[in-house]
Design an enzyme around this catalytic site. Structure first.
Site, PDB file in Angstrom:
ATOM      1  N   ASP A 119     -30.176  22.852  20.096  1.00 52.01           N
ATOM      2  CA  ASP A 119     -29.631  21.709  20.897  1.00 52.01           C
ATOM      3  C   ASP A 119     -28.198  21.200  20.111  1.00 52.01           C
ATOM      4  O   ASP A 119     -27.157  20.852  20.863  1.00 52.01           O
ATOM      5  CB  ASP A 119     -30.591  20.417  20.840  1.00 52.01           C
ATOM      6  CG  ASP A 119     -31.609  20.486  21.893  1.00 52.01           C
ATOM      7  OD1 ASP A 119     -31.294  21.262  22.849  1.00 52.01           O
ATOM      8  OD2 ASP A 119     -32.890  19.970  21.730  1.00 52.01           O
ATOM      9  N   GLY A 120     -28.042  21.161  18.741  1.00 55.98           N
ATOM     10  CA  GLY A 120     -26.999  20.771  18.258  1.00 55.98           C
ATOM     11  C   GLY A 120     -25.810  21.828  18.386  1.00 55.98           C
ATOM     12  O   GLY A 120     -24.671  21.484  18.468  1.00 55.98           O
ATOM     13  N   ASN A 158     -25.342  13.062  24.024  1.00 53.33           N
ATOM     14  CA  ASN A 158     -26.496  12.504  23.644  1.00 53.33           C
ATOM     15  C   ASN A 158     -26.631  11.011  23.339  1.00 53.33           C
ATOM     16  O   ASN A 158     -27.301  10.141  24.390  1.00 53.33           O
ATOM     17  CB  ASN A 158     -26.814  13.019  22.060  1.00 53.33           C
ATOM     18  CG  ASN A 158     -27.847  14.236  22.419  1.00 53.33           C
ATOM     19  OD1 ASN A 158     -28.208  14.422  23.387  1.00 53.33           O
ATOM     20  ND2 ASN A 158     -28.073  14.830  21.141  1.00 53.33           N
ATOM     21  N   GLU A 159     -25.575  10.601  22.375  1.00 55.24           N
ATOM     22  CA  GLU A 159     -25.544   9.053  22.031  1.00 55.24           C
ATOM     23  C   GLU A 159     -24.286   8.819  21.596  1.00 55.24           C
ATOM     24  O   GLU A 159     -23.691   9.465  20.802  1.00 55.24           O
ATOM     25  CB  GLU A 159     -26.852   8.566  21.268  1.00 55.24           C
ATOM     26  CG  GLU A 159     -26.959   9.093  19.681  1.00 55.24           C
ATOM     27  CD  GLU A 159     -27.252  10.345  19.622  1.00 55.24           C
ATOM     28  OE1 GLU A 159     -26.264  11.175  19.362  1.00 55.24           O
ATOM     29  OE2 GLU A 159     -28.555  10.827  19.903  1.00 55.24           O
TER      30      GLU A 159
HETATM   31  P1  NAP Z   1     -28.956  17.567  12.891  1.00 57.66           P
HETATM   32  O1  NAP Z   1     -29.090  16.324  11.983  1.00 57.66           O
HETATM   33  O2  NAP Z   1     -28.540  18.836  12.088  1.00 57.66           O
HETATM   34  O3  NAP Z   1     -30.108  17.677  13.979  1.00 57.66           O
HETATM   35  C1  NAP Z   1     -30.831  16.509  14.331  1.00 57.66           C
HETATM   36  C2  NAP Z   1     -31.816  17.154  15.228  1.00 57.66           C
HETATM   37  O4  NAP Z   1     -31.961  16.577  16.462  1.00 57.66           O
HETATM   38  C3  NAP Z   1     -31.845  18.761  15.369  1.00 57.66           C
HETATM   39  O5  NAP Z   1     -33.384  19.022  15.238  1.00 57.66           O
HETATM   40  C4  NAP Z   1     -31.534  18.854  16.986  1.00 57.66           C
HETATM   41  O6  NAP Z   1     -32.175  20.115  17.581  1.00 57.66           O
HETATM   42  C5  NAP Z   1     -32.335  17.675  17.696  1.00 57.66           C
HETATM   43  N1  NAP Z   1     -31.428  17.279  18.722  1.00 57.66           N
HETATM   44  C6  NAP Z   1     -30.459  17.020  19.101  1.00 57.66           C
HETATM   45  N2  NAP Z   1     -30.111  16.795  20.526  1.00 57.66           N
HETATM   46  C7  NAP Z   1     -31.480  16.531  21.006  1.00 57.66           C
HETATM   47  C8  NAP Z   1     -31.865  16.139  22.264  1.00 57.66           C
HETATM   48  N3  NAP Z   1     -31.295  15.593  23.099  1.00 57.66           N
HETATM   49  N4  NAP Z   1     -33.260  16.097  22.234  1.00 57.66           N
HETATM   50  C9  NAP Z   1     -33.871  16.221  21.230  1.00 57.66           C
HETATM   51  N5  NAP Z   1     -33.551  16.823  20.090  1.00 57.66           N
HETATM   52  C10 NAP Z   1     -32.445  16.731  19.821  1.00 57.66           C
HETATM   53  O7  NAP Z   1     -27.712  17.144  13.896  1.00 57.66           O
HETATM   54  P2  NAP Z   1     -27.088  17.644  15.074  1.00 57.66           P
HETATM   55  O8  NAP Z   1     -27.748  19.437  15.356  1.00 57.66           O
HETATM   56  O9  NAP Z   1     -25.472  17.803  14.997  1.00 57.66           O
HETATM   57  O10 NAP Z   1     -27.452  16.876  16.247  1.00 57.66           O
HETATM   58  C11 NAP Z   1     -26.881  15.735  16.316  1.00 57.66           C
HETATM   59  C12 NAP Z   1     -27.934  14.844  17.203  1.00 57.66           C
HETATM   60  O11 NAP Z   1     -28.976  14.621  15.925  1.00 57.66           O
HETATM   61  C13 NAP Z   1     -27.776  13.323  17.507  1.00 57.66           C
HETATM   62  O12 NAP Z   1     -26.913  13.437  18.746  1.00 57.66           O
HETATM   63  C14 NAP Z   1     -29.007  12.807  17.354  1.00 57.66           C
HETATM   64  O13 NAP Z   1     -29.650  12.661  18.662  1.00 57.66           O
HETATM   65  C15 NAP Z   1     -29.847  13.594  16.429  1.00 57.66           C
HETATM   66  N6  NAP Z   1     -30.140  12.594  15.351  1.00 57.66           N
HETATM   67  C16 NAP Z   1     -31.394  12.425  15.288  1.00 57.66           C
HETATM   68  C17 NAP Z   1     -31.454  11.402  14.140  1.00 57.66           C
HETATM   69  C18 NAP Z   1     -33.103  10.855  14.270  1.00 57.66           C
HETATM   70  O14 NAP Z   1     -33.799  11.275  14.847  1.00 57.66           O
HETATM   71  N7  NAP Z   1     -33.401  10.005  13.092  1.00 57.66           N
HETATM   72  C19 NAP Z   1     -30.824  10.905  13.189  1.00 57.66           C
HETATM   73  C20 NAP Z   1     -29.225  11.336  13.416  1.00 57.66           C
HETATM   74  C21 NAP Z   1     -28.977  12.213  14.666  1.00 57.66           C
HETATM   75  P3  NAP Z   1     -31.643  21.443  17.354  1.00 57.66           P
HETATM   76  O15 NAP Z   1     -32.827  21.974  15.850  1.00 57.66           O
HETATM   77  O16 NAP Z   1     -32.333  22.257  18.495  1.00 57.66           O
HETATM   78  O17 NAP Z   1     -30.366  21.814  17.034  1.00 57.66           O
END
Ligand code: NAP
Length: 264
Positions: free
Chosen positions: A45-46, A120-121
């Site tokens: 998804d990233g 996303n957000e």
């Molecule tokens: P990352 O920190 O490397 O990955 C964050 C995780 O979020 C990865 O496992 C990614 O999936 C998953 N993800 C991204 N979009 C998603 C969605 N719409 N639904 C479910 N899971 C999702 O950062 P990144 O890959 O650049 O992704 C950025 C995203 O990370 C942000 O948009 C935010 O949604 C998420 N994030 C989550 C947290 C948390 O949950 N505490 C904190 C910061 C950011 P993949 O492994 O498939 O790439």
């Protein structure tokens, strides 16, 4: 069909990417990074977030498809061993085009305005300690927030950061945005609702930091930036949408179940 292909850059995703190009060529599909009608991502998804930001100025022309090289994703919902099946379908059939809502963010600064279109957000944190901000809904004061930060997500983003904060998972056919709190402090001065809030398309919210000189950390999907001089931030559901090409049915709730619960 003219396609662009982006991969995560790891060894498996790169190998699959080469395999994709070879099989696509054999089926008469054209690689075109500048003017594609389909953008395929290989990774997670990233990787889809990166592709979205690369092609967000061409949203009306492109449809996205995601292949996952790890666990099943929300945007990347084809598995790595389904490459040939996907390419067969791309070469021989027309997909359903599914559209998902996006978030429009306008940041009013001392030196002008900037706008973002978010998949996303949008995330707001303080660059120094806790964040203090007034939140207004439809131009009426709603609450005074103090805590680690605020996350405003789209329906497809509701399964990302928002879900980790206890926010609701929203079906992407609902045109809505969700405001979730990161560790709010509640006392007599700072009082928030404590649960996430979901606004419909015709509503908007404004986030107003009391000190425009404060250094803020702004997150737009995977992109982080530091900003000062912020007077206010307006969030609403965008008029624009992102399109995904669906070559087979895979409902949102099945994706939620498979990603978070597994077989029942
Ligand atoms: P990352 O920190 O490397 O990955 C964050 C995780 O979020 C990865 O496992 C990614 O999936 C998953 N993800 C991204 N979009 C998603 C969605 N719409 N639904 C479910 N899971 C999702 O950062 P990144 O890959 O650049 O992704 C950025 C995203 O990370 C942000 O948009 C935010 O949604 C998420 N994030 C989550 C947290 C948390 O949950 N505490 C904190 C910061 C950011 P993949 O492994 O498939 O790439």
């Amino acid at each position: 069909m003219k396609y662009a292909l982006l991969d995560r850059g790891d060894r498996l995703s790169r190998a699959l990417s080469e395999e994709f190009h070879a099989q696509a060529k054999a089926r008469g599909l054209l690689a075109d990074d500048d003017n594609p009608d389909t953008v395929v991502t290989i990774g997670g998804d990233g990787t889809m977030l990166q592709a979205y930001h690369r092609y967000k100025d061409q949203l009306e022309q492109v449809a996205f498809i995601g292949i996952h090289t790890g666990h099943l994703g929300f945007y990347a919902d084809w598995q790595k061993d389904e490459l040939t099946e996907l390419l067969d379908r791309m070469a021989t059939s027309e997909p359903r085009r599914i559209q998902y809502p996006l978030l429009h963010v306008e940041i009013e600064k001392a030196d002008g305005k900037c706008e973002y279109l978010v998949l996303n957000e949008f995330t707001l944190k303080s660059g120094d300690g806790t964040l203090v901000s007034a939140i207004h809904i439809n131009d009426e004061p709603f609450e005074m927030f103090r805590g680690d930060g605020i996350v405003v997500s789209t329906p497809t983003g509701s399964t990302g950061y928002n879900k980790s904060l206890g926010g609701a998972v929203i079906h992407p056919s609902l045109e809505a945005l969700q405001i979730a709190e990161i560790a709010s402090i509640n006392n007599r001065v700072y009082r928030t609702l404590g649960s996430s809030v979901i606004l419909p398309k015709h509503h908007h919210c404004d986030i107003v930091p009391p000190d425009p000189e404060e250094e803020l950390i702004i997150g737009v999907d995977h992109l982080l930036m530091q900003m000062s001089g912020v007077k206010s931030i307006m969030c609403k559901v965008s008029e624009r949408k992102v399109t995904f090409a669906r070559y087979r049915p895979f409902t949102f709730w099945n994706r939620v179940r498979e990603a978070f619960i597994g077989s029942v």
